[in-house]
Scaffold this motif. Sequence first.
Motif, PDB file in Angstrom:
ATOM      1  N   GLU A  20     -30.106 -32.350  -8.588  1.00 56.38           N
ATOM      2  CA  GLU A  20     -30.359 -33.707  -8.664  1.00 56.38           C
ATOM      3  C   GLU A  20     -30.009 -34.619  -7.452  1.00 56.38           C
ATOM      4  O   GLU A  20     -30.164 -35.733  -6.965  1.00 56.38           O
ATOM      5  N   VAL A  50     -29.950 -35.168  -3.214  1.00 57.61           N
ATOM      6  CA  VAL A  50     -30.815 -34.983  -2.088  1.00 57.61           C
ATOM      7  C   VAL A  50     -30.100 -34.073  -0.957  1.00 57.61           C
ATOM      8  O   VAL A  50     -31.134 -33.289  -0.758  1.00 57.61           O
ATOM      9  N   ARG A 101     -30.827 -30.467  -2.178  1.00 57.18           N
ATOM     10  CA  ARG A 101     -32.194 -30.041  -2.265  1.00 57.18           C
ATOM     11  C   ARG A 101     -32.766 -29.737  -0.831  1.00 57.18           C
ATOM     12  O   ARG A 101     -33.313 -28.651  -0.505  1.00 57.18           O
ATOM     13  N   SER A 102     -32.303 -30.628   0.195  1.00 53.73           N
ATOM     14  CA  SER A 102     -32.760 -30.476   1.515  1.00 53.73           C
ATOM     15  C   SER A 102     -32.322 -29.365   2.228  1.00 53.73           C
ATOM     16  O   SER A 102     -32.885 -28.314   2.705  1.00 53.73           O
ATOM     17  N   ARG A 115     -40.212 -31.831  -8.111  1.00 58.07           N
ATOM     18  CA  ARG A 115     -40.283 -33.421  -8.379  1.00 58.07           C
ATOM     19  C   ARG A 115     -40.067 -34.168  -6.962  1.00 58.07           C
ATOM     20  O   ARG A 115     -40.642 -35.234  -6.871  1.00 58.07           O
ATOM     21  N   SER A 116     -39.159 -33.613  -6.371  1.00 60.09           N
ATOM     22  CA  SER A 116     -38.757 -34.434  -4.846  1.00 60.09           C
ATOM     23  C   SER A 116     -39.825 -34.395  -3.941  1.00 60.09           C
ATOM     24  O   SER A 116     -40.404 -33.253  -3.665  1.00 60.09           O
ATOM     25  N   SER A 137     -46.410 -38.848  -2.806  1.00 63.46           N
ATOM     26  CA  SER A 137     -45.475 -39.145  -2.045  1.00 63.46           C
ATOM     27  C   SER A 137     -46.030 -39.441  -0.705  1.00 63.46           C
ATOM     28  O   SER A 137     -46.980 -38.587  -0.266  1.00 63.46           O
TER      29      SER A 137
END
Length: 449
Positions: A212, A214, A217-218, A241-242, A270
Motif C-alpha cells: 500500500e 508508494v 512499491r517503488s 494496481r499502481s 494511468s
Amino acid sequence: MTNEERSLTAAVRGLARGCALGELVDLWQPVTWLALDERIRSGTDHGIERPDPRRLAASRRPAAPPGLPDGPAPAEAELALALCDADGHLREAALAHAARLPAVLPLVAVRTTDWVPAVRARAWEVLSAALPAADERTLAATVPVILRLRDRKRGGMAAGMLQELLRAAPPASLTALLRNPDRRTRRIALGLAVERGLLSPAELAHLAAHDEDVAVRSRAADAALAAGVPDETLPLLLGARSGAVRSAGVTALRGAGRAAEAEPYLFDRSGLVRACARWVLRQDGRDPLPLYRAACADPATVPDRAPLGLAECGDRKTDAAVLWELTGHDRAAVRACAVMGLRVLEVADIARLLPLLDDPAPGVVREAARALLPWADRLPEAELLRRAGADRPAHVRKRVRRLLDALGSTAYEETARQLVEDAEPGPVPVPRARVRRWFRWNRPLRPGR
C-alpha cells in the motif's frame, strides 16, 4: 472527549484492573504506545491506583548492572503502568523487571527518550540486551515505536542501534517485518532485505504490485527489475494496481526485447503508463500516433482511454473533430475521455461544451466543467443558473455551481439561496463560507438595528 481519548482512558482503567495490553490497545500501531505513555504520565485518569513502589524497590539502584532483580516479577499490567508513571524513580525501578516481559518492550523503547538521564540509561541497557533476542511478535510491536521515536530529541540512538541489529537479524525475522502494518517499518525492512539479498525477484515484484505504500512499491519495483529476470517479474509489475509500478514494467519491456507488448498500454488508465508505452514504441521505431488514430476511427471498438491518448500526442487541427464525434459515444467512459482530450488540446468552443453539462454521466459533466473553467468569465450566466436549479441532477448542480463560483458575480449568491431551499443539498458541496456570506448580506435587520 474524542473517541481516541475515550479509548485511552478505557485502556488505562483496564490496566488498573490487571488486563493484558493485547486486550486493550492495538499493539501494532506505534502511536498507540506513545499516546498510552502520555496519558498515564499525565495523571488525568483519576481513581487509578498507582503501582506499589515497594514491589519494585529491589531494582531502584541507578548504578546496578543490567539484569533481573530478585523476587517475584510484577504482572504485565502493573509493569506497564509503572513504566509510564510520573515518578521517575518508579519508572527506573520498573525497567529492571521489563526484560522478563517482552510485551512491554515498546514501552522500554519509549523510556530511552525519557527526560531523566538515569531512566534513559537503564532503558538503553534493557533494550540493547532484550531486542537482539526478541521474537518476531515482539519485534513487530517494538520496531515501529523505535522508528517513530526518531522524531524525538533523544530518539536517534535507539534507531541507530536498531539499524545495526536488523542488519544481523535472522532472515525470517527481517522479512516478517515486510508484513508490518507500519509503513516506516516496511520501508527499512525492505531496504535491508534488498541490501542483504534476502528476496527473490518474484517476491520483490509481488511487493511492488501489492504493497500500500508508494515508497515500498517503488523500491521493490526497482529492485525486481535490477534482478534481471523478466519472466518472473514483468507479469506481476504489468498487472499491478499502481500506475507507477505498471509504468516501470512497461519501460522494462524495451530492455527485455519485448517492445511490441507495450502497445496495449497505450490505452492504460494511468497517464504515466501511457507515456511510457509511447516512449517504448518510439524507441522501437514505431509512431504511436497512427495507432491512436486507428483505435479512435471505429466507435464500435474504441478503447475507453484512446481519445485521451490521441490528444496527448495528436494536434488540435487534425484530431479535434474525431474527439468531438466521440463526445456522443454510447459509453460514458469514452465520452469523458473525449472531453478530457479536448481540454488537453485546449479547445475552447463554449457553445459545444455547454450542452455536455447535461450529460447523464457524472464523469462527463465533471470533465466538461473542467474544460469550461478557464473560460468561466465568458460563460452565459443564464445558462448556468438554469442548470443550477433543484430540478437538475445533483452531479450537474455540483459542477455548475463551481463554474458560477469561478464566474465571480452575483449569480453565485443566487445559487447559495437555492442551496437552502434545495431538497437534496448533500451531494452539492457549496463552500459554507459562501453560504454564510449570502445570509449576512441578505438577512433582514433586527428591530432597533
